[in-house]
Design a protein around this motif. Structure first.
Motif, PDB file in Angstrom:
ATOM      1  N   SER A   7     -21.022 -11.992 -83.019  1.00 24.44           N
ATOM      2  CA  SER A   7     -19.791 -11.192 -83.019  1.00 24.44           C
ATOM      3  C   SER A   7     -18.619 -11.980 -82.457  1.00 24.44           C
ATOM      4  CB  SER A   7     -19.995  -9.888 -82.247  1.00 24.44           C
ATOM      5  OG  SER A   7     -20.096 -10.128 -80.867  1.00 24.44           O
ATOM      6  N   ALA A   8     -18.882 -12.845 -81.501  1.00 24.57           N
ATOM      7  CA  ALA A   8     -17.804 -13.664 -80.936  1.00 24.57           C
ATOM      8  C   ALA A   8     -17.230 -14.610 -81.972  1.00 24.57           C
ATOM      9  CB  ALA A   8     -18.329 -14.457 -79.739  1.00 24.57           C
TER      10      ALA A   8
ATOM     11  N   VAL B  51     -14.786  -7.161 -75.402  1.00 25.77           N
ATOM     12  CA  VAL B  51     -14.476  -6.091 -76.375  1.00 25.77           C
ATOM     13  C   VAL B  51     -13.087  -5.522 -76.188  1.00 25.77           C
ATOM     14  CG1 VAL B  51     -16.889  -5.496 -76.721  1.00 25.77           C
ATOM     15  CG2 VAL B  51     -15.554  -4.252 -75.018  1.00 25.77           C
TER      16      VAL B  51
ATOM     17  N   PHE C  53     -17.142 -11.608 -86.192  1.00 24.75           N
ATOM     18  CA  PHE C  53     -16.858 -10.188 -86.410  1.00 24.75           C
ATOM     19  C   PHE C  53     -15.408  -9.855 -86.114  1.00 24.75           C
ATOM     20  CE2 PHE C  53     -21.469  -8.679 -85.376  1.00 24.75           C
ATOM     21  CZ  PHE C  53     -21.940  -9.428 -86.428  1.00 24.75           C
TER      22      PHE C  53
ATOM     23  N   THR D 110     -20.832  -3.783 -81.468  1.00 19.76           N
ATOM     24  CA  THR D 110     -21.902  -4.669 -81.014  1.00 19.76           C
ATOM     25  C   THR D 110     -21.950  -4.705 -79.492  1.00 19.76           C
ATOM     26  OG1 THR D 110     -21.623  -6.019 -82.991  1.00 19.76           O
ATOM     27  CG2 THR D 110     -22.826  -7.016 -81.163  1.00 19.76           C
TER      28      THR D 110
ATOM     29  N   GLN E  53     -11.561 -13.405 -75.165  1.00 19.14           N
ATOM     30  CA  GLN E  53     -12.508 -12.361 -75.552  1.00 19.14           C
ATOM     31  C   GLN E  53     -13.710 -12.951 -76.290  1.00 19.14           C
ATOM     32  OE1 GLN E  53      -9.143 -11.974 -75.980  1.00 19.14           O
ATOM     33  NE2 GLN E  53      -8.883 -10.455 -74.367  1.00 19.14           N
ATOM     34  N   SER E  54     -13.469 -13.879 -77.197  1.00 19.17           N
ATOM     35  CA  SER E  54     -14.563 -14.505 -77.935  1.00 19.17           C
ATOM     36  C   SER E  54     -15.455 -15.325 -77.010  1.00 19.17           C
ATOM     37  CB  SER E  54     -14.013 -15.410 -79.037  1.00 19.17           C
ATOM     38  OG  SER E  54     -13.309 -14.652 -79.987  1.00 19.17           O
TER      39      SER E  54
ATOM     40  N   LEU F 138     -17.621 -12.890 -74.925  1.00 21.04           N
ATOM     41  CA  LEU F 138     -18.740 -12.341 -75.703  1.00 21.04           C
ATOM     42  C   LEU F 138     -19.814 -13.391 -75.939  1.00 21.04           C
ATOM     43  CD1 LEU F 138     -17.386  -9.973 -78.503  1.00 21.04           C
ATOM     44  CD2 LEU F 138     -18.831  -9.403 -76.569  1.00 21.04           C
TER      45      LEU F 138
ATOM     46  N   ARG G  55     -16.984  -5.987 -83.219  1.00 25.33           N
ATOM     47  CA  ARG G  55     -17.238  -6.577 -81.893  1.00 25.33           C
ATOM     48  C   ARG G  55     -17.423  -5.478 -80.857  1.00 25.33           C
ATOM     49  NH1 ARG G  55     -14.447 -11.990 -81.272  1.00 25.33           N
ATOM     50  NH2 ARG G  55     -13.882 -11.288 -79.201  1.00 25.33           N
TER      51      ARG G  55
ATOM     52  N   LEU H 287     -24.316 -10.804 -79.960  1.00 24.88           N
ATOM     53  CA  LEU H 287     -23.055 -11.040 -79.237  1.00 24.88           C
ATOM     54  C   LEU H 287     -22.452 -12.384 -79.606  1.00 24.88           C
ATOM     55  CD1 LEU H 287     -23.951  -9.697 -75.681  1.00 24.88           C
ATOM     56  CD2 LEU H 287     -22.352  -8.673 -77.314  1.00 24.88           C
TER      57      LEU H 287
ATOM     58  N   GLN I 247     -12.545  -6.918 -84.723  1.00 33.30           N
ATOM     59  CA  GLN I 247     -12.475  -6.192 -83.452  1.00 33.30           C
ATOM     60  C   GLN I 247     -13.383  -4.963 -83.420  1.00 33.30           C
ATOM     61  OE1 GLN I 247     -10.973  -7.107 -80.615  1.00 33.30           O
ATOM     62  NE2 GLN I 247     -11.745  -5.284 -79.617  1.00 33.30           N
TER      63      GLN I 247
END
Length: 132
Positions: A75-76, A127, A79, A87, A6-7, A10, A84, A72, A81
């Motif tokens: 947030s990766a 996300v 941040f 965002t 996920q990271s 993003l 994220r 982004l 969840q």
């Protein structure tokens, strides 16, 4: 630093969005702003405030996409969840508008809408809550 799918998604969406924004800004400046300034700066029929604001408005999407890409990437890396998701939702809406506008405007295969769509897919992946 722990990097999961996920990271990474993003972060890649942010890199794609920011790169598209820079390229878009160069093209807008070269193909739209310069001709506008050359043609309309000396034209007294168009008010000075209009002549000043049009180039800024032409670059508004460039700035939005670039800052969205930076958000982004941030947030990766930093941040939680919920932030994220927020965002991704905000920046994704900007990218969706850009992708649809590009698709409608070009009505063909074009790197602009394809790259924004790729960024949107990556945002969707980024996300989602990890099952682990």
């Amino acid at each position: 630093m722990d990097m999961n799918l996920q990271s990474a998604a993003l972060g890649m969406a942010g890199v794609i969005g920011s790169c598209v924004a820079v390229f878009h800004g160069i093209l807008v400046q070269r193909l739209m702003v310069r001709p506008f300034e050359e043609f309309f700066v000396a034209d007294e029929r168009i008010a000075a405030p209009i002549r000043r604001i049009v180039p800024l408005l032409l670059h508004f999407s460039t700035i939005s996409w670039f800052l969205g890409g930076l958000a982004l990437i941030a947030s990766a890396n930093w941040f939680e969840q919920d932030a994220r998701f927020s965002t991704g939702l905000f920046v994704g809406s900007l990218y969706l508008f850009g992708a649809l506008g590009n698709l409608w405007g070009t009505r063909s295969l074009h790197p602009g809408w394809m790259l924004m769509t790729a960024a949107l897919v990556l945002i969707a992946i980024g996300v989602t809550k990890s099952s682990g």
